[in-house]
Design a protein around this motif. Structure first.
Motif, mmCIF file in Angstrom:
data_model
loop_
_atom_site.group_PDB
_atom_site.id
_atom_site.type_symbol
_atom_site.label_atom_id
_atom_site.label_comp_id
_atom_site.label_asym_id
_atom_site.label_seq_id
_atom_site.Cartn_x
_atom_site.Cartn_y
_atom_site.Cartn_z
ATOM 1 N N ARG A 9 23.854 9.656 -53.232
ATOM 2 C CA ARG A 9 24.958 9.527 -54.509
ATOM 3 C C ARG A 9 23.508 8.933 -55.717
ATOM 4 N N THR A 60 26.731 13.013 -55.733
ATOM 5 C CA THR A 60 25.645 13.204 -54.822
ATOM 6 C C THR A 60 24.938 14.627 -55.016
ATOM 7 N N LYS A 68 28.944 7.990 -60.205
ATOM 8 C CA LYS A 68 27.966 8.739 -59.654
ATOM 9 C C LYS A 68 28.285 9.989 -59.146
#
Length: 118
Positions: A86, A97, A95
């Motif tokens: 993240r 991934t 955030k």
């Protein structure tokens, strides 16, 4: 402790134990002999040991980094690990991934072991 590219069976341990024991004289030496396979969490010491762990999660430590990731490939001189992380979004808040990948030469690996899932 014995290891093999295709695993180690109980029969393998028995055969090696008998072969070694027959070479030693019990009347001359008092000894105890134990033959076992390397455990599932035993460190990976040789490049050939990595091949049977493709697709598994490894913890690898080098002088520069410590990483836990999936063993994606094994080359002649290196391994490739991948994992998800993240990270802050490049634009905006929050955030997202991202998939990370690291190529690690065998010569830089100080310690590597398989992470068991329960």
């Amino acid at each position: 402790i014995i290891d093999g590219d295709n695993g180690v069976s109980l029969q393998d341990c028995m055969e090696i134990s008998r072969a070694v024991e027959h070479q030693l004289d019990r009347e001359e030496f008092d000894f105890s002999l134990e033959v076992s396979s390397a455990g599932a969490t035993a460190p990976l010491d040789l490049p050939r040991q990595y091949h049977k762990h493709l697709g598994r999660i490894l913890e690898v430590k080098t002088e520069a980094l410590e990483v836990k990731g999936t063993l994606e490939s094994v080359g002649a001189h290196e391994i490739v690990l991948s994992w998800k992380a993240r990270e802050p979004k490049p634009i905006g808040k929050g955030k997202h991934t991202v998939r990370k990948e690291e190529v690690i030469p065998f010569s830089e690996i100080e310690k590597a072991k398989v992470v068991l899932k329960f």
